[in-house]
Scaffold this active site. Sequence first.
Site, short mmCIF file in Angstrom:
data_model
loop_
_atom_site.label_atom_id
_atom_site.label_comp_id
_atom_site.label_asym_id
_atom_site.label_seq_id
_atom_site.Cartn_x
_atom_site.Cartn_y
_atom_site.Cartn_z
N HIS A 156 20.98 14.49 -20.60
CA HIS A 156 21.77 13.84 -19.53
C HIS A 156 23.17 14.45 -19.43
O HIS A 156 24.09 13.79 -18.99
CB HIS A 156 21.90 12.33 -19.77
N SER A 277 40.09 35.72 -7.77
CA SER A 277 40.31 35.04 -6.50
C SER A 277 41.37 35.80 -5.73
O SER A 277 42.26 36.41 -6.32
CB SER A 277 40.78 33.61 -6.77
N LYS A 283 42.20 32.89 -11.77
CA LYS A 283 40.76 32.70 -11.70
C LYS A 283 39.96 33.87 -12.28
O LYS A 283 40.32 35.02 -12.15
CB LYS A 283 40.32 32.51 -10.24
#
Length: 456
Positions: A156, A277, A283
Amino acid sequence: MAKMWAGRTSGVTDSIADDFNSSIRFDCKMYRQDITGSMAHAAMLGAKGIIAKCEADTLIDGLQGILNDLESGALEFDFTCEDIHMFVEQVLTQRLGDVGKKLHTARSRNDQVALDLRMYLRSEIDEITALVKDVIEAIVEQAEKNKSVIMPGYTHLQRAQPILFSHHLMAYAMMLLRDLGRLSDCRKRMNVSPIGCCALAGTTYDTDRRFEAAQLGFDDIAMNSIDGVSDRDFCLELMSAIATLMMHLSRFSEEIILWASWEFKFIELSDAYTTGSSIMPQKKNPDMAELVRGKTGRVYGDLMALLTTLKGLPLAYNKDMQEDKEAVFDAVETVKMCLKVFAPMLATMTARPDNMRKAAQGGFINATDLADYLVKKGLPFRSAYKISGQIVAKCIAEGKVLETLSIPEYREFSDLFEEDLYQEIDLLTCVEKRISEGGTSVASVEAQISYVKERI
Ligand code: ARG
């Protein structure tokens, strides 16, 4: 110019209709299979005396010349031709004259296209298989390199139990092994020759289908001529195997994307397989993994498109079936591109064992082992489970972890707790004790690695 099939009609078609009808822009990929298939067909016609032996030889030489010229670039495809079959026959007839017109005896484009496609996809399966093996090898190498690195195992997406990173990686090796199995099963059923089924009903000529099939490396021939020309199961099976393979790559990609995030930082991808980016300087984006995940959708689409195309078709050949090629070629090209980038992306990724360990320590993932400790001291599992749950709740309330709780604190819950507990809930012990076959212990991972290595 009138079509080669002019006769019943003038063979002069509208130019928009021509474009709409033609498939040479995508079926030209199969030129090699089309030509070698035709060479086997000419040889069979000669061997059976349907055409003269010397005519067969002339056809074979002519076909070889076309093949050589296409490969060297001396001959280019004529995209005004309807399809690759018409193109080759047209060039052959231009070069050889009337004898070129004998090649299509006892054959139809219906069995010819089915033959070409089976031959083409058969060799694509071999390529895909080799590429899947490269990915498996990259997985095994990473598993060997990081054999005893501990990470949290999840269910989960909640921290569940400690596992070895290598064990987690090897799960993907098992999936890809099954993909290899599916590809090879599919290849077996694909390797049945339709040539000689002709338009749909077979032929009045005394042909030898098995001679042609053997020359072209087929294991068997299609036993019903109608089925032989209208069966596209081999495309569906291959696309279904590829779709499953893509699903595996996509799940792996999803984890790589998560692991590479600041939140996880379990791995670092090599600069060569990430992008920056254009606006945010910090990034480092896992574009390759994202694209693999994204392209999985289009491959499912390819499978669905052909399933839908085929579902309402009466026997035997219908022109709808020309739609098979773009779908199956797209699935094949896409999976090959994905595999080609996936193997080196994996091979160059770096694990961050400290971060994995930190994450493993924070989430009470040894709570099962705490319960098992009490079970070994004589408590029934359900009672042990309940006590362990209460201890976890206390830890959460007090901002503690299982490793830092004192024995007197433990004894508030059960007097079965003793000093040896700490050894039992140590993460390394938790992992090492999972010695059941296929479990997460180092010994089990080593067994998995040799299992996989033997099979590739
Ligand atoms: N280009 C066609 C295809 O890909 C070849 C077979 C054409 N057969 C026919 N009867 N028109 O399906």
